[in-house]
Design a protein around this motif. Structure first.
Motif, mmCIF file in Angstrom:
data_model
loop_
_atom_site.group_PDB
_atom_site.id
_atom_site.type_symbol
_atom_site.label_atom_id
_atom_site.label_comp_id
_atom_site.label_asym_id
_atom_site.label_seq_id
_atom_site.Cartn_x
_atom_site.Cartn_y
_atom_site.Cartn_z
ATOM 1 N N PRO A 160 0.807 -1.239 0.006
ATOM 2 C CA PRO A 160 0.190 -0.133 0.077
ATOM 3 C C PRO A 160 0.646 1.236 0.108
ATOM 4 N N VAL A 194 3.261 -5.672 9.730
ATOM 5 C CA VAL A 194 2.009 -4.899 8.958
ATOM 6 C C VAL A 194 1.271 -6.050 7.992
ATOM 7 N N GLY A 195 0.105 -6.564 8.547
ATOM 8 C CA GLY A 195 -0.736 -7.588 7.738
ATOM 9 C C GLY A 195 -0.656 -8.960 8.653
ATOM 10 N N GLY A 197 -2.588 -11.730 7.188
ATOM 11 C CA GLY A 197 -3.217 -12.846 6.269
ATOM 12 C C GLY A 197 -2.149 -14.055 6.526
ATOM 13 N N ALA A 198 -2.172 -14.889 5.288
ATOM 14 C CA ALA A 198 -1.527 -16.269 5.720
ATOM 15 C C ALA A 198 0.044 -16.144 5.849
ATOM 16 N N GLY A 200 1.396 -13.107 7.366
ATOM 17 C CA GLY A 200 1.586 -12.427 8.577
ATOM 18 C C GLY A 200 1.376 -13.557 9.721
ATOM 19 N N ARG A 219 -5.319 -5.353 10.532
ATOM 20 C CA ARG A 219 -6.518 -4.333 10.204
ATOM 21 C C ARG A 219 -7.923 -5.246 10.230
ATOM 22 N N LYS A 340 -12.751 -15.366 3.710
ATOM 23 C CA LYS A 340 -11.406 -14.918 3.346
ATOM 24 C C LYS A 340 -10.591 -16.307 3.097
ATOM 25 N N ILE A 367 -3.386 2.908 9.669
ATOM 26 C CA ILE A 367 -2.083 3.308 9.669
ATOM 27 C C ILE A 367 -1.957 4.903 9.006
ATOM 28 N N ALA A 390 3.749 -7.387 5.034
ATOM 29 C CA ALA A 390 3.089 -8.774 4.555
ATOM 30 C C ALA A 390 1.748 -8.419 4.255
HETATM 31 P P1 NA7 Z 1 -3.274 -11.135 2.111
HETATM 32 O O1 NA7 Z 1 -4.137 -12.563 2.646
HETATM 33 O O2 NA7 Z 1 -3.849 -10.557 0.972
HETATM 34 O O3 NA7 Z 1 -3.198 -10.355 3.609
HETATM 35 C C1 NA7 Z 1 -2.497 -9.276 3.492
HETATM 36 C C2 NA7 Z 1 -2.737 -8.619 4.880
HETATM 37 O O4 NA7 Z 1 -2.194 -7.183 4.757
HETATM 38 C C3 NA7 Z 1 -3.942 -8.431 5.145
HETATM 39 O O5 NA7 Z 1 -4.096 -8.688 6.676
HETATM 40 C C4 NA7 Z 1 -4.437 -7.120 4.870
HETATM 41 O O6 NA7 Z 1 -5.495 -6.665 6.016
HETATM 42 C C5 NA7 Z 1 -3.247 -6.387 5.174
HETATM 43 N N1 NA7 Z 1 -3.126 -5.060 4.823
HETATM 44 C C6 NA7 Z 1 -3.208 -4.580 3.528
HETATM 45 N N2 NA7 Z 1 -3.280 -3.484 3.331
HETATM 46 C C7 NA7 Z 1 -3.305 -2.923 4.742
HETATM 47 C C8 NA7 Z 1 -3.136 -1.422 4.970
HETATM 48 N N3 NA7 Z 1 -3.068 -0.303 4.248
HETATM 49 N N4 NA7 Z 1 -3.249 -1.264 6.443
HETATM 50 C C9 NA7 Z 1 -3.146 -2.570 7.148
HETATM 51 N N5 NA7 Z 1 -3.330 -3.689 6.710
HETATM 52 C C10 NA7 Z 1 -3.071 -3.840 5.566
HETATM 53 O O7 NA7 Z 1 -1.868 -11.786 1.684
HETATM 54 P P2 NA7 Z 1 -0.869 -12.754 2.325
HETATM 55 O O8 NA7 Z 1 0.565 -12.599 1.706
HETATM 56 O O9 NA7 Z 1 -0.935 -12.908 4.005
HETATM 57 O O10 NA7 Z 1 -1.337 -13.991 1.672
HETATM 58 C C11 NA7 Z 1 -1.586 -14.313 0.445
HETATM 59 C C12 NA7 Z 1 -1.898 -15.463 0.160
HETATM 60 O O11 NA7 Z 1 -0.368 -15.986 0.254
HETATM 61 C C13 NA7 Z 1 -2.534 -16.683 0.874
HETATM 62 O O12 NA7 Z 1 -4.108 -16.541 0.799
HETATM 63 C C14 NA7 Z 1 -2.058 -18.125 0.547
HETATM 64 O O13 NA7 Z 1 -2.638 -18.331 -0.494
HETATM 65 C C15 NA7 Z 1 -0.654 -17.682 0.261
HETATM 66 P P3 NA7 Z 1 -7.054 -6.789 5.384
HETATM 67 O O14 NA7 Z 1 -7.243 -8.003 5.563
HETATM 68 O O15 NA7 Z 1 -7.000 -6.461 3.895
HETATM 69 O O16 NA7 Z 1 -7.828 -5.940 6.142
#
Ligand code: NA7
Length: 559
Positions: A160, A194-195, A197-198, A200, A219, A340, A367, A390
């Motif tokens: 981002p 930060v993040g 998903g899988a 983080g 988030r 998700k 943020i 992440a």
């Molecule tokens: P993901 O699953 O897209 O996770 C990205 C994370 O980053 C998710 O928690 C997002 O929160 C967070 N995010 C994105 N932008 C922001 C901002 N601006 N502020 C705070 N947090 C943010 O990617 P991954 O790499 O973890 O996993 C991708 C795939 O790889 C996974 O599904 C597997 O197949 C392997 P959000 O959920 O959008 O609120």
């Protein structure tokens, strides 16, 4: 064997078109090379990286490992390869998966057909010559009759646009571009992640073991199920070997391409509270994706049953995380289970019980900026030495559209997909003759290695069918594209009550991206049946040889 050794590098095009060019030397690209070689096609694979691996080359952050079990997170086309390779764990770490792909590339002598360190920026179909012209970052051109895009669904990282990111005095790390040239030591450091998903979820427990302090910026809370990873004992390997053929057959019947029973065989709505609880307890103990996909057959269609599962996971979180405030922040409250992509965790929630781990919710107060000293959220500045982003990927379509691919009419794939991707069975698009995708959009939401295996075979069959028809040209029909699009929309519709659309599965994580389902939720087994019908019937949804050409001289096809 070194990829930089000139003796191992394929010679430049020298004006003679390849029969096929494959972009990407990860799981999909290597499998495709094997298939095309089998057809006798002179094939070149091109990859930006300096080695094979694709996703498993770039994503080498601490804790990175598969969420699929090793015994099916591999190729199935060669019994010899299966016998020679032994996995050490149920869910292998990144280094082991990358080693596996190097082993395959070396064992099948693939490197002689791979040009490393070369990024393809653009590709244009030359209608008169019936060739694809690919332009690389080195400024040269590669021409080929067939173009197979094998960048995969997670190859376009998303960072981002946080204000002030360049002003940070410490180190900024981005998980999909993790440094290759040095080992990072977080001892004595204050680290921000930060993040959640899988990625983080895999990082937090590992980084917090060595870092002085870890602050996680979340988030959206997710439903993290335990992976129950373990080393593989010899006795387990023997069992797995015995079962191998039957296992691959079972994947063909499963909606997720898993080698397990295709359905839970029970509806949550038919069970008493006590029976549901027993099923959930047993599922949690078993862990893995099976907790989600084999719980109740109505979990993704009945919001009440989905809530039963969600409540169970929230209770688990509360029972693991000792600080009640942190536990509540970790409990998802805005989406259902499975809406998700579910991450698997290895002591993820337990990590928040460490004294050196803090969780900051950036849901209500995002943020605001990155400062020279850290991260500002509202009035609060969190001072750190390292920030790890992440934040995910422009998933599914991004890897394909970041190459400026232009078809017969001159329109680009990105323009074509501005309102959402459209394909035939995830592998082809009308107006783009002789262009195929491995793990293209609208493909089954399933175990990717199994999808790759069947995709490569099918693309090989399509090219072979064209050649048998005396042509080197095959193009999807527009009505086939709209039909598949409709099937993709119809398949997801019954699940929308619990699925929502706040996920990369719907393009929701990328500002400005069309909010359209990116994958096919009708089941891997259904997709497989359809692609098999298509090839068995001689590709009725494709036009073979409309424009030009005789097949190229078989004498020059030897690879
Ligand atoms: P993901 O699953 O897209 O996770 C990205 C994370 O980053 C998710 O928690 C997002 O929160 C967070 N995010 C994105 N932008 C922001 C901002 N601006 N502020 C705070 N947090 C943010 O990617 P991954 O790499 O973890 O996993 C991708 C795939 O790889 C996974 O599904 C597997 O197949 C392997 P959000 O959920 O959008 O609120």
């Amino acid at each position: 064997m070194s990829s930089s050794d000139p003796a191992t590098r394929p010679e430049p095009d020298a004006g003679r078109p390849y029969d096929a060019v494959v972009v990407g030397a990860g799981f999909g690209g290597l499998r495709m090379l094997h298939e095309l070689r089998g057809l006798g096609l002179r094939t070149l694979v091109v990859d930006e990286a300096e080695d094979v691996g694709g996703t498993w080359h770039w994503n080498r952050y601490p804790g990175c490992r598969t969420d699929s079990e090793s015994w099916y997170y591999c190729y199935s086309f060669s019994p010899e390869l299966e016998k020679e390779w032994q996995w050490s764990e149920r869910f292998p770490a990144q280094a082991e998966v990358a080693d596996y792909l190097r082993f395959v590339a070396d064992r099948l002598d693939m490197r002689r057909d791979i040009r490393f360190g070369t990024r393809v920026d653009a590709a244009e179909f030359d209608d008169d010559a019936n060739v694809w012209r690919l332009r690389t970052d080195a400024g040269d051109e590669i021409t080929a009759t067939y173009y197979v895009a094998a960048q995969g669904i997670l190859s376009a990282p998303y960072l981002p646009d946080f204000p002030g990111i360049d002003t940070f005095d410490g180190e900024v790390l981005f998980t999909p571009r993790w440094p290759h040239d040095r080992d990072l030591d977080f001892a004595g450091k204050r680290v921000a992640i930060v993040g959640t998903g899988a990625t983080g979820v895999q990082l937090v427990p590992v980084v917090s073991r060595t870092a002085d302090h870890t602050t996680v910026f979340q988030r959206t809370a997710t439903y993290v199920v335990p992976s129950r990873n373990h080393v593989l004992e010899d006795v387990q390997r023997i069992e797995l070997d015995r079962d191998r053929d039957a296992m691959w057959k079972r994947t063909e019947l499963h909606p997720m391409a898993l080698p397990y029973p295709p359905s839970a065989g029970r509806l949550g709505v038919d069970l008493s509270d006590e029976e549901r609880r027993r099923a959930l307890d047993a599922g949690w103990e078993r862990g893995t994706f099976r907790f989600m996909f084999e719980m109740f057959d109505d979990m993704m269609t009945d919001p009440e049953i989905n809530k039963v599962v969600a409540d169970f996971v929230r209770d688990k979180i509360r029972s693991i995380v000792t600080d009640p405030e942190t536990a509540e922040l970790l409990c998802p409250d805005d989406h259902g289970v499975g809406s998700k992509r579910p991450p698997l965790g290895q002591h993820y929630y337990e990590a928040y019980n460490r004294d050196n781990v803090d969780l900051v919710s950036v849901k209500k107060t995002p943020i605001q900026e990155i400062t020279p000293r850290g991260i500002r959220v509202g009035d609060q500045e969190y001072e750190v030495d390292v920030i790890i982003f992440a934040t995910g990927f422009d998933a599914v379509t991004g890897g394909f559209t970041r190459v400026d691919v232009r078809g017969r009419s001159g329109a680009s794939l990105a323009q074509r997909w501005a309102d959402g991707p459209e394909t035939v069975l995830a592998m082809a698009v009308d107006d783009f003759p002789n262009f195929f995708m491995v793990l293209g959009p609208q493909g089954p939401y399933a175990i990717l290695t199994v999808v790759i295996e069947h995709t490569a075979q099918w693309i090989g069959q399509a090219i072979a069918a064209a050649r048998e028809a005396g042509t080197d040209r095959i193009e999807a029909r527009p009505d086939a594209v709209s039909d598949w699009n409709q099937e993709v929309l119809d398949a997801v519709a019954p699940t929308m009550a619990v699925r929502g659309s706040e996920s990369w599965l719907f393009g929701a994580n990328i500002p400005g991206k069309a909010r359209v389902v990116q994958q096919y939720f009708g089941g891997f087994h259904t997709w497989l049946e359809k692609i098999r019908e298509e090839s068995a019937a001689g590709f009725p949804h494709f036009t073979l040889g409309a424009k030009t050409g005789a097949a190229s001289d078989p004498a020059r096809r030897a690879s």
